[in-house]
Each structure stands twice: as C-alpha cells, then as structure tokens.
Scaffold this active site. Structure first.
Site, PDB file in Angstrom:
ATOM      1  N   HIS A 364     119.563  64.973-109.807  1.00 31.04           N
ATOM      2  CA  HIS A 364     119.552  65.082-111.530  1.00 31.04           C
ATOM      3  C   HIS A 364     120.805  64.719-112.003  1.00 31.04           C
ATOM      4  O   HIS A 364     120.572  64.009-113.388  1.00 31.04           O
ATOM      5  CB  HIS A 364     119.154  66.604-111.654  1.00 31.04           C
ATOM      6  CG  HIS A 364     118.583  66.578-113.190  1.00 31.04           C
ATOM      7  ND1 HIS A 364     119.374  67.057-114.219  1.00 31.04           N
ATOM      8  CD2 HIS A 364     117.319  66.282-113.749  1.00 31.04           C
ATOM      9  CE1 HIS A 364     118.582  66.836-115.269  1.00 31.04           C
ATOM     10  NE2 HIS A 364     117.361  66.202-115.211  1.00 31.04           N
ATOM     11  N   CYS A 365     121.877  65.076-111.636  1.00 29.25           N
ATOM     12  CA  CYS A 365     123.141  64.869-112.077  1.00 29.25           C
ATOM     13  C   CYS A 365     123.462  63.628-112.309  1.00 29.25           C
ATOM     14  O   CYS A 365     124.162  62.886-113.116  1.00 29.25           O
ATOM     15  CB  CYS A 365     124.375  65.607-111.493  1.00 29.25           C
ATOM     16  SG  CYS A 365     124.100  67.181-111.486  1.00 29.25           S
TER      17      CYS A 365
END
Length: 376
Positions: A364-365
């Site tokens: 997600h980062c």
C-alpha cells in the site's frame, strides 16, 4: 502548476474509497541506497511483481529517475498497461508523495482533482527519516504538470497519503500517533488538524484511533493497521498474544473503533486481520547491503519491522497482498483466506514482499490509486 481556487469541500469534491473503481495507479521505482539494500536488486523484483499484478486490471504509471531508468525499462518490458516516465525523486513511497485524488460527479461526468500536501520525510527536522526531501515534496506537482492534472494545494499542511483512509461516504480514518506527532503540524491543535482534513478530503467526520503498528517508523500510519474494505467495515491488524507489544496498540484502537460511529451514523464493523505469527526482523546480512547518508535513519540487525497484512492494495479485480514467507507461510495463508472471505468479488494475489518491508513499508505504501474518471 496553477492550483484550483477554494478547497475540495467548498467545490463539492470528496475522496472516494480505495475499494471503488480505479483508472490507474502510481508507483515510483526503488533506487535510494539507504532504503533498498544491495542496489535494490530484490526490491526491484518485488516492485515488478506488484506492478504486474496491478496492471492486469488498471494502468500503472511508473516514475523513475534517470540513473535507474534503463533497468526499470528492461524489467518492465513485456508487461502490458504500464507507462514508465522520467521523474527524479528522493525515495519510492508513492502513497505518501503522490497526489491524493478527490472526485465530483457533475451532470453524469466524473471530475477528478488531486491534492498536494507538504511532505517532510515523516517528521522533518524533528524525527524525519532522511535529511533531504525536496524532490519527494515536488513529486505530486510534477505528476500534475506532466499529465495536465488539476490540483488543490494544501501546503503548508504536512500529510502523507498513508496516514489517511476514507470510506468514500464522508468518513476519514487516522491515527493519533501519526497526525499529532511533533514532526507534522505541531503548531495546530487536534481540532484544527481535523478541520483541515475535512476541508481537503471533502469529508464529514474523522475517526481517530490511538495507535498503529509497533515500531512503524512513519509514526504509525493508519494504512498499516486499519483499512476500510467497504463503507462501515474495516480490517484491523491484530494479535491474540498479550505479550506481544502490538496487542496493547491494537486493543486500544479496537476499543476506539467499537465506541465510534461513522459519518452516516453506523457502528463500524471491525474484522481482525492477524499480523504475522513470527515477528519479521531484519538480518545482519541485509543491514550490510544499505548505504546510508549522513542524517538518514539507519537500520540495525535484529530490528523488528512493521509487518502487517493490512498494507494491501485494492486493484480493480484483486487484493494485492504482502506475503512474508519463511516462518510465516501459515500466517500468509491465513491472511489470504480471511481477505478472500471479506472480498469475494476480488482475487487474492499474494506477493513476496519482504524486500519492500525492509525498505520501511509495503504494498500500500508504494502505490497511489487514481480513481475512475482520470483522463491522463
């Protein structure tokens, strides 16, 4: 860059849920020697696997600096639906440095705008992770300039995309540990920070949970601990082991969520998503592969990494999920099975992601979605 006047809220825009349909995704190729060990060899393989998984259902825009452009081009060759473009950055966390998208439906058409926050490497001079971040701070604007993407400017308000989650129906989810940290907006009160979030995300209510993942160097971003899977429902990183330092953090956040209602007045349904059974720690041989600059946060052998399965990406047809392997193969399988039941309309694509985790974050980062309607 000519920014839009007023604010998203004043203009009728709001941030959609990440589970809604996307036009595409932004990723920044790994290259920083202090984040990606041994010349980013393993990181590049992991990023390529993530890009391939996402590109199966939405276009992926990959930014890369000149020094590593040929390598990225060679590794991405043959993957359809990918556009590689030249752009210099300080690191590779597209979630935190890319534009946050807001949308508005107008006479049957969906209009998209980006929000440009101030980025200061997760804490600036107070507790930032590296000493120079000008290129990262300029990335959202550079993306907007390249693709004629109209934007709002929230500067000088400091925020990273990984520190917020929205349900698309007026609710914003954040952690107190991150948004109230001294390195972000210390001159602002909690109430002032909340007002700014509502203004620039077009939202109605902020749900504050106390903590994130243990040892998360972002001051505990919400995207590593809790995420909306649909309006009114979240997954929360969890452990039943009361001796694990994560237990108290997750329990505090569970208590806060169970005492809350969202912007529509609903009680929030919480699904527990267990963290890896065996803590993921960095090995001595991995530490030897980094090349840290003066003033950069350094890794130490044996350091516990902030491993969480909540750090996944919703692509149009899949949940692109980190897997850690080794002693945590059973944990990986359990996480995939839980998310398969919670998201039956999507495939679960597990990606070996230890090499991303050792850089400081996860799937997600390194991703930032572009909602449906963006025409680049």
């Amino acid at each position: 860059m000519i920014y839009e006047k007023e604010t998203p809220l004043a203009n009728g825009f709001h941030m959609p849920g990440e589970f809604e349909e996307h036009e595409g995704c932004i990723i920044v190729w790994p290259q920083r020697p202090g984040s990606w060990s041994f010349g980013a060899d393993e990181a590049c393989k992991a990023f390529t696997a993530v890009i391939k998984a996402i590109a199966a259902s939405e276009k992926v825009y990959v930014a890369c600096g000149e020094e590593h452009f040929a390598r990225a081009e060679a590794m991405l060759k043959g993957i359809d639906n990918v556009e590689l473009f030249l752009c210099e950055t300080d690191d590779s966390w597209a979630r935190d440095i890319g534009p946050t998208c807001v949308v508005k439906d107008d006479n049957g058409q969906r209009i998209i705008r980006g929000v440009n926050w101030t980025f200061n490497a997760w804490g600036g001079e107070f507790d930032g992770l590296y000493p120079h971040w000008d290129k990262d701070d300029a990335f959202a604007e550079a993306f907007g300039d390249k693709y004629k993407f109209k934007m709002y400017d929230a500067a000088p308000f400091v925020l990273e995309g990984g520190s917020i989650h929205c349900d698309g129906e007026g609710t914003v989810l954040v952690t107190e540990a991150c948004l109230l940290s001294e390195g972000r907006n210390p001159q602002m009160s909690k109430e002032e920070i909340e007002a700014k979030l509502l203004e620039y995300l077009g939202a109605e209510k902020v749900l504050w949970i106390p903590r994130g993942i243990y040892n998360d160097e972002t001051n505990e971003h919400v995207d590593n601990v809790c995420a909306f899977i649909r309006p009114g429902e979240v997954v929360l990183a969890w452990t039943d082991n009361e001796d694990d330092p994560q237990y108290a953090l997750s329990k505090a956040s569970l208590d806060a969520l169970e005492a809350s209602t969202d912007a529509k007045g609903r009680k929030v349904v919480v699904h527990k998503l267990p963290i890896p059974d065996v803590p993921v720690c960095i090995a001595e041989e991995e530490v030897q592969g980094y090349d840290f600059e003066d003033g950069e946060d350094m890794r130490e052998a044996g350091e516990r990494l902030a491993a969480s399965y909540v750090n996944f990406y919703f692509s149009n047809d899949s949940v692109v999920l980190p897997a850690f392997g080794g002693e945590n193969e059973t944990s990986d399988k359990r996480a995939a099975e839980i998310l398969a039941k919670l998201c039956p309309e999507r495939k679960i694509v597990s990606i070996p992601a230890r090499a991303i985790l050792t850089g400081g974050g996860n799937i997600h980062c390194i991703t930032q979605q572009l909602p449906k309607g963006v025409k680049l």
